[in-house]
Scaffold this motif. Structure first.
Motif, mmCIF file in Angstrom:
data_model
loop_
_atom_site.group_PDB
_atom_site.id
_atom_site.type_symbol
_atom_site.label_atom_id
_atom_site.label_comp_id
_atom_site.label_asym_id
_atom_site.label_seq_id
_atom_site.Cartn_x
_atom_site.Cartn_y
_atom_site.Cartn_z
ATOM 1 N N LEU A 126 -10.296 22.964 -1.372
ATOM 2 C CA LEU A 126 -11.498 22.169 -1.666
ATOM 3 C C LEU A 126 -11.297 22.382 -3.209
ATOM 4 N N THR A 127 -10.998 23.420 -3.559
ATOM 5 C CA THR A 127 -10.717 23.643 -5.164
ATOM 6 C C THR A 127 -9.669 22.895 -5.689
ATOM 7 N N VAL A 128 -8.612 22.763 -5.048
ATOM 8 C CA VAL A 128 -7.386 21.841 -5.453
ATOM 9 C C VAL A 128 -8.153 20.364 -5.477
ATOM 10 N N ALA A 129 -8.807 20.074 -4.496
ATOM 11 C CA ALA A 129 -9.245 18.756 -4.383
ATOM 12 C C ALA A 129 -10.028 18.508 -5.572
ATOM 13 N N GLY A 130 -11.034 19.496 -5.950
ATOM 14 C CA GLY A 130 -11.885 19.310 -7.104
ATOM 15 C C GLY A 130 -11.058 19.436 -8.411
ATOM 16 N N TRP A 131 -9.855 20.009 -8.603
ATOM 17 C CA TRP A 131 -9.153 20.007 -9.614
ATOM 18 C C TRP A 131 -8.532 18.638 -10.025
ATOM 19 N N LEU A 132 -8.139 18.312 -8.698
ATOM 20 C CA LEU A 132 -7.234 16.838 -8.806
ATOM 21 C C LEU A 132 -8.282 15.734 -9.108
ATOM 22 N N TYR A 133 -9.413 15.850 -8.709
ATOM 23 C CA TYR A 133 -10.509 14.929 -8.891
ATOM 24 C C TYR A 133 -11.005 14.948 -10.427
ATOM 25 N N GLN A 134 -11.010 16.138 -11.223
ATOM 26 C CA GLN A 134 -11.345 16.286 -12.576
ATOM 27 C C GLN A 134 -10.195 15.889 -13.140
ATOM 28 N N ARG A 135 -8.843 16.082 -13.169
ATOM 29 C CA ARG A 135 -7.849 15.798 -13.788
ATOM 30 C C ARG A 135 -7.718 14.423 -13.569
ATOM 31 N N GLY A 136 -7.816 13.667 -12.543
ATOM 32 C CA GLY A 136 -7.719 12.391 -12.344
ATOM 33 C C GLY A 136 -8.549 11.403 -12.864
ATOM 34 N N THR A 137 -9.938 11.804 -13.070
ATOM 35 C CA THR A 137 -11.181 10.997 -13.628
ATOM 36 C C THR A 137 -11.194 11.213 -15.150
ATOM 37 N N THR A 138 -10.384 12.543 -15.829
ATOM 38 C CA THR A 138 -10.752 12.628 -17.241
ATOM 39 C C THR A 138 -9.548 12.324 -17.930
ATOM 40 N N GLU A 139 -8.521 12.306 -17.347
ATOM 41 C CA GLU A 139 -7.125 12.068 -18.131
ATOM 42 C C GLU A 139 -6.816 10.652 -18.126
ATOM 43 N N PRO A 140 -6.522 9.985 -19.234
ATOM 44 C CA PRO A 140 -6.213 8.588 -18.987
ATOM 45 C C PRO A 140 -5.122 8.573 -18.336
ATOM 46 N N GLN A 141 -4.954 7.504 -17.262
ATOM 47 C CA GLN A 141 -3.954 7.078 -16.516
ATOM 48 C C GLN A 141 -2.550 7.016 -17.023
ATOM 49 N N ALA A 142 -2.463 6.202 -18.192
ATOM 50 C CA ALA A 142 -1.192 6.267 -18.844
ATOM 51 C C ALA A 142 -0.563 7.255 -19.551
ATOM 52 N N SER A 143 -1.495 8.185 -19.385
ATOM 53 C CA SER A 143 -0.911 9.668 -20.335
ATOM 54 C C SER A 143 -0.066 10.378 -19.264
ATOM 55 N N TRP A 144 -0.046 10.229 -18.036
ATOM 56 C CA TRP A 144 0.699 10.884 -17.141
ATOM 57 C C TRP A 144 2.186 10.639 -17.343
ATOM 58 N N ARG A 145 2.562 9.450 -17.479
ATOM 59 C CA ARG A 145 3.828 8.997 -17.725
ATOM 60 C C ARG A 145 4.512 9.659 -18.900
ATOM 61 N N LYS A 146 3.459 9.445 -19.902
ATOM 62 C CA LYS A 146 4.183 9.985 -21.352
ATOM 63 C C LYS A 146 4.448 11.441 -21.119
ATOM 64 N N ARG A 147 3.907 12.251 -20.258
ATOM 65 C CA ARG A 147 4.043 13.778 -20.046
ATOM 66 C C ARG A 147 5.240 13.968 -19.182
ATOM 67 N N ASP A 148 5.878 12.898 -18.736
ATOM 68 C CA ASP A 148 6.900 13.019 -17.856
ATOM 69 C C ASP A 148 8.441 13.461 -18.800
ATOM 70 N N VAL A 149 8.809 14.942 -18.680
ATOM 71 C CA VAL A 149 9.906 15.382 -19.656
ATOM 72 C C VAL A 149 11.101 14.687 -18.961
ATOM 73 N N LEU A 150 11.261 14.251 -17.653
ATOM 74 C CA LEU A 150 12.600 13.818 -17.367
ATOM 75 C C LEU A 150 12.355 12.296 -17.175
ATOM 76 N N SER A 151 11.586 11.483 -17.763
ATOM 77 C CA SER A 151 11.701 10.250 -17.958
ATOM 78 C C SER A 151 12.763 9.526 -18.430
ATOM 79 N N ARG A 152 13.292 8.547 -17.892
ATOM 80 C CA ARG A 152 14.509 7.881 -17.987
ATOM 81 C C ARG A 152 15.819 8.817 -18.072
ATOM 82 N N HIS A 153 15.842 9.840 -17.379
ATOM 83 C CA HIS A 153 16.807 10.843 -17.091
ATOM 84 C C HIS A 153 17.999 10.059 -16.733
ATOM 85 N N ARG A 154 19.249 10.606 -16.823
ATOM 86 C CA ARG A 154 20.596 10.153 -16.419
ATOM 87 C C ARG A 154 21.077 11.058 -15.179
#
Length: 161
Positions: free
Chosen positions: A133-161
Protein backbone atom coordinates in the motif's frame (compact mmCIF):
# COMPACT_ATOMS: atom_id res chain seq x y z
CA UNK A 1 3.84 -17.55 -15.88
CA UNK A 2 0.17 -16.90 -15.47
CA UNK A 3 -1.32 -13.55 -14.41
CA UNK A 4 -4.27 -14.24 -12.10
CA UNK A 5 -6.36 -11.33 -10.76
CA UNK A 6 -6.25 -10.81 -6.99
CA UNK A 7 -9.91 -11.82 -6.62
CA UNK A 8 -9.35 -15.13 -8.43
CA UNK A 9 -6.16 -16.30 -6.73
CA UNK A 10 -5.14 -17.57 -3.32
CA UNK A 11 -3.26 -15.26 -0.95
CA UNK A 12 -1.60 -18.36 0.50
CA UNK A 13 0.51 -18.53 -2.69
CA UNK A 14 2.31 -15.45 -1.36
CA UNK A 15 1.62 -15.88 2.35
CA UNK A 16 1.66 -19.67 2.96
CA UNK A 17 0.83 -19.56 6.69
CA UNK A 18 -1.90 -16.92 6.39
CA UNK A 19 -4.94 -17.74 8.54
CA UNK A 20 -7.00 -14.52 8.61
CA UNK A 21 -7.16 -13.51 4.95
CA UNK A 22 -9.58 -10.58 5.20
CA UNK A 23 -7.35 -7.90 6.82
CA UNK A 24 -4.53 -8.59 4.34
CA UNK A 25 -6.94 -8.68 1.40
CA UNK A 26 -8.53 -5.37 2.47
CA UNK A 27 -5.15 -3.60 2.47
CA UNK A 28 -4.14 -5.15 -0.86
CA UNK A 29 -7.42 -4.01 -2.40
CA UNK A 30 -6.64 -0.44 -1.29
CA UNK A 31 -3.21 -0.74 -2.93
CA UNK A 32 -4.82 -2.03 -6.13
CA UNK A 33 -7.13 0.99 -6.20
CA UNK A 34 -4.14 3.36 -5.93
CA UNK A 35 -2.38 1.72 -8.87
CA UNK A 36 -5.62 1.65 -10.88
CA UNK A 37 -6.08 5.39 -10.16
CA UNK A 38 -2.54 6.00 -11.41
CA UNK A 39 -3.26 3.98 -14.55
CA UNK A 40 -6.42 6.04 -15.08
CA UNK A 41 -4.46 9.26 -14.62
CA UNK A 42 -2.01 8.04 -17.26
CA UNK A 43 -4.90 7.30 -19.62
CA UNK A 44 -4.45 3.53 -19.64
CA UNK A 45 -6.68 1.23 -17.63
CA UNK A 46 -4.80 -0.99 -15.21
CA UNK A 47 -5.42 -4.57 -14.19
CA UNK A 48 -4.93 -3.96 -10.46
CA UNK A 49 -2.99 -6.52 -8.46
CA UNK A 50 -2.37 -9.86 -10.12
CA UNK A 51 -0.63 -13.01 -8.95
CA UNK A 52 2.47 -13.95 -10.94
CA UNK A 53 1.81 -17.66 -10.69
CA UNK A 54 3.60 -20.55 -12.31
CA UNK A 55 1.01 -23.33 -12.69
CA UNK A 56 1.76 -26.13 -10.27
CA UNK A 57 4.11 -24.00 -8.15
CA UNK A 58 3.24 -23.60 -4.47
CA UNK A 59 4.28 -19.93 -4.38
CA UNK A 60 3.61 -16.78 -6.36
CA UNK A 61 4.36 -13.09 -6.34
CA UNK A 62 1.79 -10.33 -6.49
CA UNK A 63 2.27 -7.32 -8.80
CA UNK A 64 0.54 -4.27 -10.18
CA UNK A 65 1.57 -2.14 -13.16
CA UNK A 66 0.57 1.21 -14.55
CA UNK A 67 2.17 1.97 -17.92
CA UNK A 68 2.21 4.51 -20.69
CA UNK A 69 4.33 4.27 -23.80
CA UNK A 70 7.84 4.12 -22.36
CA UNK A 71 7.26 4.61 -18.61
CA UNK A 72 6.17 1.85 -16.23
CA UNK A 73 5.22 2.06 -12.56
CA UNK A 74 5.35 -1.29 -10.72
CA UNK A 75 4.82 -2.66 -7.24
CA UNK A 76 5.64 -6.27 -6.36
CA UNK A 77 5.59 -8.46 -3.25
CA UNK A 78 7.09 -11.93 -3.12
CA UNK A 79 8.47 -14.54 -0.79
CA UNK A 80 12.21 -14.11 -0.21
CA UNK A 81 14.86 -15.55 -2.51
CA UNK A 82 18.11 -17.20 -1.49
CA UNK A 83 20.65 -14.68 -2.85
CA UNK A 84 23.19 -17.38 -3.67
CA UNK A 85 20.96 -19.91 -5.41
CA UNK A 86 18.23 -17.54 -6.68
CA UNK A 87 15.49 -19.86 -5.41
CA UNK A 88 12.53 -19.00 -3.24
CA UNK A 89 12.86 -19.63 0.48
CA UNK A 90 10.11 -19.84 3.05
CA UNK A 91 9.00 -16.45 4.41
CA UNK A 92 9.32 -14.31 6.40
CA UNK A 93 10.50 -11.86 5.31
CA UNK A 94 8.46 -10.84 2.29
CA UNK A 95 10.13 -8.53 -0.19
CA UNK A 96 8.18 -5.48 -1.36
CA UNK A 97 9.59 -3.55 -4.31
CA UNK A 98 8.52 -0.48 -6.20
CA UNK A 99 10.01 0.62 -9.49
CA UNK A 100 9.64 3.37 -12.03
CA UNK A 101 11.37 2.47 -15.27
CA UNK A 102 11.59 3.46 -18.92
CA UNK A 103 11.90 1.30 -22.00
CA UNK A 104 15.43 1.09 -23.43
CA UNK A 105 15.82 3.46 -26.38
CA UNK A 106 19.11 2.06 -27.72
CA UNK A 107 19.45 0.37 -31.11
CA UNK A 108 19.68 -2.96 -29.29
CA UNK A 109 16.82 -2.86 -26.79
CA UNK A 110 17.99 -4.37 -23.48
CA UNK A 111 14.62 -4.11 -21.76
CA UNK A 112 13.84 -1.57 -19.08
CA UNK A 113 16.05 0.94 -17.27
CA UNK A 114 15.25 1.65 -13.61
CA UNK A 115 14.84 5.33 -12.82
CA UNK A 116 13.66 5.15 -9.19
CA UNK A 117 13.24 2.16 -6.88
CA UNK A 118 12.21 1.42 -3.32
CA UNK A 119 12.33 -1.87 -1.46
CA UNK A 120 11.64 -3.20 1.98
CA UNK A 121 11.37 -6.49 3.87
CA UNK A 122 8.39 -7.36 6.08
CA UNK A 123 7.96 -9.94 8.82
CA UNK A 124 4.20 -10.54 8.66
CA UNK A 125 1.65 -10.76 5.83
CA UNK A 126 -0.19 -7.67 7.11
CA UNK A 127 3.05 -5.69 7.28
CA UNK A 128 3.88 -6.80 3.73
CA UNK A 129 0.41 -5.73 2.54
CA UNK A 130 0.94 -2.35 4.26
CA UNK A 131 4.28 -2.14 2.42
CA UNK A 132 2.50 -2.74 -0.90
CA UNK A 133 0.00 0.00 0.00
CA UNK A 134 2.83 2.41 0.85
CA UNK A 135 4.63 1.70 -2.43
CA UNK A 136 1.37 2.04 -4.39
CA UNK A 137 0.94 5.47 -2.77
CA UNK A 138 4.52 6.41 -3.64
CA UNK A 139 3.96 5.35 -7.27
CA UNK A 140 0.73 7.33 -7.44
CA UNK A 141 2.40 10.42 -6.01
CA UNK A 142 5.40 10.18 -8.36
CA UNK A 143 3.27 9.35 -11.39
CA UNK A 144 0.84 12.22 -10.88
CA UNK A 145 3.27 14.98 -9.88
CA UNK A 146 6.25 14.34 -12.15
CA UNK A 147 5.77 15.31 -15.82
CA UNK A 148 5.66 12.18 -17.97
CA UNK A 149 8.41 13.39 -20.32
CA UNK A 150 10.83 13.89 -17.41
CA UNK A 151 11.30 10.15 -16.81
CA UNK A 152 13.07 9.63 -20.13
CA UNK A 153 15.32 12.61 -19.45
CA UNK A 154 16.47 10.97 -16.20
CA UNK A 155 17.57 7.76 -17.96
CA UNK A 156 21.37 7.70 -17.53
CA UNK A 157 21.57 4.73 -19.91
CA UNK A 158 19.68 6.46 -22.70
CA UNK A 159 21.02 5.58 -26.15
CA UNK A 160 23.70 3.34 -24.62
CA UNK A 161 25.58 0.94 -26.89
Amino acid sequence: MEAIPLAEGDLRWVFPELIDVDPVLDVLRQAAVRVERLAGHLGRPGAGLVFDHLPGAPYAGLSAFAEIEEVAFRVHVSPPRDPHRHVLTLPPPWQVEGEISVRCDAIRDCGRHEIETVESAHGTPLDAADGVLTVAGWLYQRGTTEPQASWRKRDVLSRHR
